[in-house]
Write a protein that holds these residues in place. Structure first.
Motif, PDB file in Angstrom:
ATOM      1  N   SER A 417     -50.534-110.430 128.146  1.00  8.05           N
ATOM      2  CA  SER A 417     -51.173-109.489 127.214  1.00  8.05           C
ATOM      3  C   SER A 417     -50.417-109.416 125.889  1.00  8.05           C
ATOM      4  O   SER A 417     -51.029-109.209 124.834  1.00  8.05           O
ATOM      5  CB  SER A 417     -51.276-108.099 127.842  1.00  8.05           C
ATOM      6  N   SER A 418     -49.082-109.600 125.909  1.00 10.80           N
ATOM      7  CA  SER A 418     -48.326-109.543 124.651  1.00 10.80           C
ATOM      8  C   SER A 418     -48.703-110.696 123.727  1.00 10.80           C
ATOM      9  O   SER A 418     -48.772-110.539 122.509  1.00 10.80           O
ATOM     10  CB  SER A 418     -46.815-109.559 124.933  1.00 10.80           C
ATOM     11  N   LEU A 419     -48.973-111.878 124.304  1.00 10.99           N
ATOM     12  CA  LEU A 419     -49.461-112.999 123.490  1.00 10.99           C
ATOM     13  C   LEU A 419     -50.857-112.701 122.951  1.00 10.99           C
ATOM     14  O   LEU A 419     -51.167-113.008 121.792  1.00 10.99           O
ATOM     15  CB  LEU A 419     -49.490-114.287 124.315  1.00 10.99           C
ATOM     16  N   ALA A 420     -51.697-112.101 123.792  1.00 12.29           N
ATOM     17  CA  ALA A 420     -53.058-111.768 123.353  1.00 12.29           C
ATOM     18  C   ALA A 420     -53.029-110.754 122.212  1.00 12.29           C
ATOM     19  O   ALA A 420     -53.794-110.871 121.253  1.00 12.29           O
ATOM     20  CB  ALA A 420     -53.870-111.242 124.533  1.00 12.29           C
ATOM     21  N   TYR A 421     -52.129-109.769 122.299  1.00 13.45           N
ATOM     22  CA  TYR A 421     -52.028-108.768 121.229  1.00 13.45           C
ATOM     23  C   TYR A 421     -51.564-109.404 119.920  1.00 13.45           C
ATOM     24  O   TYR A 421     -51.884-108.926 118.836  1.00 13.45           O
ATOM     25  CB  TYR A 421     -51.063-107.641 121.634  1.00 13.45           C
ATOM     26  N   ARG A 422     -50.794-110.487 120.023  1.00 15.47           N
ATOM     27  CA  ARG A 422     -50.343-111.203 118.817  1.00 15.47           C
ATOM     28  C   ARG A 422     -51.367-112.222 118.355  1.00 15.47           C
ATOM     29  O   ARG A 422     -51.094-113.016 117.460  1.00 15.47           O
ATOM     30  CB  ARG A 422     -49.008-111.904 119.087  1.00 15.47           C
ATOM     31  N   ARG A 423     -52.557-112.204 118.992  1.00 12.22           N
ATOM     32  CA  ARG A 423     -53.664-113.110 118.657  1.00 12.22           C
ATOM     33  C   ARG A 423     -53.306-114.565 118.913  1.00 12.22           C
ATOM     34  O   ARG A 423     -53.758-115.465 118.208  1.00 12.22           O
ATOM     35  CB  ARG A 423     -54.138-112.933 117.202  1.00 12.22           C
ATOM     36  N   HIS A 424     -52.452-114.812 119.914  1.00 11.73           N
ATOM     37  CA  HIS A 424     -52.144-116.186 120.313  1.00 11.73           C
ATOM     38  C   HIS A 424     -53.027-116.528 121.509  1.00 11.73           C
ATOM     39  O   HIS A 424     -52.825-116.039 122.616  1.00 11.73           O
ATOM     40  CB  HIS A 424     -50.663-116.339 120.686  1.00 11.73           C
ATOM     41  N   PHE A 425     -54.019-117.379 121.266  1.00 11.62           N
ATOM     42  CA  PHE A 425     -54.936-117.784 122.338  1.00 11.62           C
ATOM     43  C   PHE A 425     -54.970-119.301 122.442  1.00 11.62           C
ATOM     44  O   PHE A 425     -54.865-119.993 121.425  1.00 11.62           O
ATOM     45  CB  PHE A 425     -56.347-117.245 122.058  1.00 11.62           C
ATOM     46  N   PRO A 426     -55.136-119.877 123.643  1.00  9.52           N
ATOM     47  CA  PRO A 426     -55.148-119.187 124.935  1.00  9.52           C
ATOM     48  C   PRO A 426     -53.791-118.520 125.194  1.00  9.52           C
ATOM     49  O   PRO A 426     -52.742-119.105 124.896  1.00  9.52           O
ATOM     50  CB  PRO A 426     -55.382-120.317 125.945  1.00  9.52           C
ATOM     51  N   ALA A 427     -53.822-117.315 125.749  1.00  6.83           N
ATOM     52  CA  ALA A 427     -52.601-116.519 125.926  1.00  6.83           C
ATOM     53  C   ALA A 427     -51.867-116.903 127.210  1.00  6.83           C
ATOM     54  O   ALA A 427     -51.410-116.048 127.963  1.00  6.83           O
ATOM     55  CB  ALA A 427     -52.954-115.035 125.938  1.00  6.83           C
ATOM     56  N   ILE A 428     -51.740-118.203 127.456  1.00  9.57           N
ATOM     57  CA  ILE A 428     -51.043-118.692 128.649  1.00  9.57           C
ATOM     58  C   ILE A 428     -49.539-118.708 128.372  1.00  9.57           C
ATOM     59  O   ILE A 428     -49.088-119.376 127.440  1.00  9.57           O
ATOM     60  CB  ILE A 428     -51.558-120.090 129.042  1.00  9.57           C
ATOM     61  N   ASN A 429     -48.795-117.967 129.174  1.00 14.14           N
ATOM     62  CA  ASN A 429     -47.344-117.855 128.972  1.00 14.14           C
ATOM     63  C   ASN A 429     -46.668-119.146 129.429  1.00 14.14           C
ATOM     64  O   ASN A 429     -46.703-119.501 130.611  1.00 14.14           O
ATOM     65  CB  ASN A 429     -46.813-116.654 129.756  1.00 14.14           C
ATOM     66  N   TRP A 430     -46.038-119.859 128.494  1.00 16.62           N
ATOM     67  CA  TRP A 430     -45.439-121.166 128.798  1.00 16.62           C
ATOM     68  C   TRP A 430     -44.132-121.053 129.561  1.00 16.62           C
ATOM     69  O   TRP A 430     -43.638-122.046 130.094  1.00 16.62           O
ATOM     70  CB  TRP A 430     -45.217-121.949 127.497  1.00 16.62           C
ATOM     71  N   LEU A 431     -43.562-119.849 129.643  1.00 22.68           N
ATOM     72  CA  LEU A 431     -42.291-119.676 130.362  1.00 22.68           C
ATOM     73  C   LEU A 431     -42.506-119.345 131.837  1.00 22.68           C
ATOM     74  O   LEU A 431     -41.634-119.617 132.662  1.00 22.68           O
ATOM     75  CB  LEU A 431     -41.456-118.575 129.702  1.00 22.68           C
ATOM     76  N   THR A 432     -43.643-118.744 132.172  1.00 19.10           N
ATOM     77  CA  THR A 432     -43.870-118.316 133.549  1.00 19.10           C
ATOM     78  C   THR A 432     -44.965-119.120 134.265  1.00 19.10           C
ATOM     79  O   THR A 432     -45.059-119.065 135.486  1.00 19.10           O
ATOM     80  CB  THR A 432     -44.248-116.818 133.589  1.00 19.10           C
ATOM     81  N   SER A 433     -45.790-119.836 133.518  1.00 22.50           N
ATOM     82  CA  SER A 433     -46.838-120.658 134.142  1.00 22.50           C
ATOM     83  C   SER A 433     -46.227-121.939 134.706  1.00 22.50           C
ATOM     84  O   SER A 433     -45.127-122.336 134.325  1.00 22.50           O
ATOM     85  CB  SER A 433     -47.917-121.007 133.113  1.00 22.50           C
ATOM     86  N   TYR A 434     -46.976-122.584 135.600  1.00 22.67           N
ATOM     87  CA  TYR A 434     -46.472-123.856 136.146  1.00 22.67           C
ATOM     88  C   TYR A 434     -47.628-124.685 136.678  1.00 22.67           C
ATOM     89  O   TYR A 434     -48.733-124.183 136.920  1.00 22.67           O
ATOM     90  CB  TYR A 434     -45.453-123.617 137.266  1.00 22.67           C
ATOM     91  N   SER A 435     -47.380-125.983 136.833  1.00 20.83           N
ATOM     92  CA  SER A 435     -48.322-126.896 137.489  1.00 20.83           C
ATOM     93  C   SER A 435     -47.529-127.812 138.404  1.00 20.83           C
ATOM     94  O   SER A 435     -46.639-128.534 137.943  1.00 20.83           O
ATOM     95  CB  SER A 435     -49.099-127.727 136.466  1.00 20.83           C
ATOM     96  N   LEU A 436     -47.858-127.781 139.680  1.00 22.17           N
ATOM     97  CA  LEU A 436     -47.186-128.659 140.640  1.00 22.17           C
ATOM     98  C   LEU A 436     -47.756-130.073 140.592  1.00 22.17           C
ATOM     99  O   LEU A 436     -47.284-130.956 141.307  1.00 22.17           O
ATOM    100  CB  LEU A 436     -47.306-128.090 142.055  1.00 22.17           C
ATOM    101  N   TYR A 437     -48.791-130.271 139.748  1.00 22.97           N
ATOM    102  CA  TYR A 437     -49.347-131.621 139.571  1.00 22.97           C
ATOM    103  C   TYR A 437     -48.677-132.357 138.400  1.00 22.97           C
ATOM    104  O   TYR A 437     -48.927-133.537 138.192  1.00 22.97           O
ATOM    105  CB  TYR A 437     -50.850-131.558 139.272  1.00 22.97           C
ATOM    106  N   GLY A 438     -47.877-131.645 137.610  1.00 20.87           N
ATOM    107  CA  GLY A 438     -47.352-132.188 136.363  1.00 20.87           C
ATOM    108  C   GLY A 438     -46.687-133.544 136.502  1.00 20.87           C
ATOM    109  O   GLY A 438     -47.002-134.496 135.769  1.00 20.87           O
ATOM    110  N   ASP A 439     -45.766-133.665 137.451  1.00 18.52           N
ATOM    111  CA  ASP A 439     -45.019-134.923 137.588  1.00 18.52           C
ATOM    112  C   ASP A 439     -45.906-136.050 138.120  1.00 18.52           C
ATOM    113  O   ASP A 439     -45.837-137.185 137.648  1.00 18.52           O
ATOM    114  CB  ASP A 439     -43.823-134.714 138.528  1.00 18.52           C
ATOM    115  N   SER A 440     -46.760-135.740 139.110  1.00 16.85           N
ATOM    116  CA  SER A 440     -47.596-136.797 139.694  1.00 16.85           C
ATOM    117  C   SER A 440     -48.653-137.289 138.708  1.00 16.85           C
ATOM    118  O   SER A 440     -49.048-138.459 138.746  1.00 16.85           O
ATOM    119  CB  SER A 440     -48.260-136.301 140.983  1.00 16.85           C
TER     120      SER A 440
END
Length: 589
Positions: A417-440
């Motif tokens: 929500s803090s990214l959304a309030y700063r009008r940063h969209f998509p507001a996906i948090n790059w520090l807490t999100s993850y993908s277990l498919y990334g390496d493969s």
């Protein structure tokens, strides 16, 4: 046929007695208005029925009659472009029959029985066929070729096969089964919604599902046949992200389930999708889309059925050999429907009142996704990629639905929500999100997009994580305490955030970015950082490096069309090289 009478009415739950001949999960007709319901608990002839329509006016003593059939989806031509409610009733046909308000007890079939479809056979008389084999095709839309398959559980030799225009109930082929009996095949088949459709075997998820959203494709990719969750508090942009994925994802078929969301959001989908053009074909996006609209003002029990209706339709197209993207917005509303029905059944509540089986129900739903080798002759490969939005109350990601979902999914796009309030969209948090498919999936990107993809991705993530550490220092002692290289690193991270991760869903060009263009943009951001570091080593001043005119061109690159991106990319690279070289010479002279 199981017949009984109403004993008790408690909201969407009806208790009926005298149902000795009924079975669990039978569809029943309740009361004088013949409301649709489903048996969810059965004990010595006493049946608990969840009713998929408004139950006001029902009274004890009214009849309850079992159809002796499970809740099933009708699968055949007419699905694409269709708008259905949670139990697959056709909303457009209902509106034409009754007006804007849905009357109770309606019995309108899901698929149009009068429309004729041009069937072109692929198989021939004498062919040995079985479940999943394709008998022929129907051009459902200009984008989708509807493949008519032999229903599961039927096999034999084709005695006759037709060609021409037929309704979905007319016989197009006759099979002589192994026991000598005949089976008539129509364009339509039925399948129980709560039961997954069979396949030969699952395949590893080693190919990405390109979405055109940079933060997703580059940092947190999802595989074809993968599962992802988008949790976020109110106002953080879950629905817009879901809409963006539905619009631009590189899938053959899109199934969008609006599960308990506000009516105006579904209205946006219904208004936008017919107007949108498929980027691959130029045709309206609705020509490859199925919509399940079950809004928050519709009966709560139908909300629970809507996800099963959607995943069954997705499995049907997967079995044809298509790549299907399924969006569920939102699974929290589905879980709330489970909680309400569990409370009405007086079951022992689990955490926060949700039923103890919440985790297993969520797992069963997501397990029906995957990339598979389908039944039938040949190596038909199909996939379902399931993306579910989660709406945790107050943005609390420790609540049961979010936690149960995280145990199942392999991609986590946390909306902040803090990214959304700063009008940063998509507001996906790059520090807490993850993908277990990334390496493969990195190997696929390196081979098919550019060999530097994985290294660029790793460097972007490193810059963003190091920025978070530097910001702690800045908050404590101020930016003046940082070295020139650390200040440059903060500026590079700002470029990653604003020039790369920030994406305008409503901009004609920026709404979708191809994988090739994403690679070019990564290269420009990192080239500026590397060249500026070299200039600092030669004595350049960091403030002047940050103010270089080429910075503005890097920021504007994402608005350049794909056709012009190659020339613009080369031009910007030359300008970065030229400006940093001149600055270093001037400062060093």
């Amino acid at each position: 046929m199981g017949k009984g009478t109403i004993k008790k009415v408690a909201g969407p739950l009806v208790v009926a007695e005298g149902m000795l001949e009924a079975n669990m999960f039978d569809v029943v007709r309740v009361g004088k208005k013949h409301l649709i319901g489903e048996i969810i608990e059965l004990h010595e002839g006493r049946a608990s029925v969840q009713v998929y329509e408004e139950t006001s006016g029902l009274a004890p003593g009214e009849p309850v009659e079992s159809t002796e059939l499970p809740l099933s989806a009708e699968l055949g031509p007419g699905l694409i472009g269709g708008i259905f409610d949670g139990i697959q009733r056709p909303l457009v046909a209902i509106m034409e029959a009754t007006g804007l308000n849905i009357e109770r007890g309606l019995d309108i079939p899901s698929l149009d029985r009068s429309r004729k479809w041009l069937f072109k056979p692929i198989s021939a008389v004498g062919d040995k066929v079985g479940g999943g084999d394709i008998l022929g095709v129907v051009s459902e839309t200009q984008i989708v070729e509807h493949r008519i398959m032999v229903p599961h559980g039927i096999s034999g030799i084709i005695k006759s096969i037709a060609e021409g225009e037929y309704t979905i109930e007319e016989t197009v082929a006759v099979l002589e089964k192994d026991d000598g009996s005949s089976a008539n095949i129509t364009l339509m088949q039925r399948w129980p919604m709560r039961q997954g459709r069979p396949y030969k075997r699952k395949l590893p998820p080693d190919e990405p599902l390109i979405t055109g959203q940079r933060v997703i494709d580059t940092l947190f990719p999802i595989a074809k046949g993968g599962v992802a969750a988008i949790p976020g508090p109110f106002g953080s942009g879950k629905t817009v992200v879901q809409h963006q994925l539905a619009k631009w994802v590189e899938a053959d078929i899109v199934v969008y389930i609006g599960c308990g969301e506000r009516g105006n959001e579904m209205t946006d989908v219904l208004n936008e999708f017919p107007e949108l053009r498929d980027p691959r074909t130029g045709r309206p996006l609705m020509e490859r889309t199925v919509l399940i609209a079950n809004t928050s003002d519709m009966p709560v029990a139908a909300r629970e059925a809507s996800v099963y209706s959607g995943i069954t339709i997705a499995e049907y197209f997967r079995d044809m050999g298509y790549s299907v993207a399924l969006m569920a917005d939102s699974t929290s509303r589905w879980a709330e429907a489970l909680r309400e029905m569990s409370g009405r059944l007086e079951e022992m509540p689990g955490e926060e009142g949700y039923p103890a089986y919440l985790g297993s129900r969520i797992a069963q739903f997501y397990e029906r996704a995957g990339r598979v080798l389908t039944l039938g002759n040949g190596d038909k490969e199909g996939s379902i990629s399931a993306i579910g939005a989660v709406s945790p109350p107050g943005g609390d990601f420790t609540e049961p639905v979010t936690q149960a979902t995280l145990r199942v999914v392999r991609v986590f796009w946390e909306l902040d929500s803090s990214l959304a309030y700063r009008r940063h969209f998509p507001a996906i948090n790059w520090l807490t999100s993850y993908s277990l498919y990334g390496d493969s999936l990195g190997k696929w990107f390196d081979e098919n997009v550019g060999e530097a993809w994985t290294s660029y991705r790793s460097r972007l993530m490193q810059i963003l994580h190091e920025e978070a550490e530097l910001q702690e220092i800045v908050r404590l002692v101020g930016i003046d305490a940082l070295s020139a290289k650390d200040r440059l690193k903060l500026e590079a991270a700002r470029s990653v955030r604003e020039d790369f991760l920030h994406q305008n869903a409503f901009h004609e060009v920026d709404t979708y970015t191809s994988a090739g263009k994403q690679l070019k943009l990564m290269e420009l951001v990192l080239m500026f950082y590397d060249k500026a570091l070299e200039a600092i080593d030669r004595g350049a001043v960091v403030d002047e490096l940050i103010a270089m005119p080429v910075r503005e061109r890097i920021g504007r690159f994402k608005y350049i069309s794909n056709e012009a991106s190659d020339d613009e990319h080369e031009s910007i690279m030359r300008q970065i090289d030229d400006e940093t070289s001149k600055m270093a010479v001037k400062e060093g002279s």
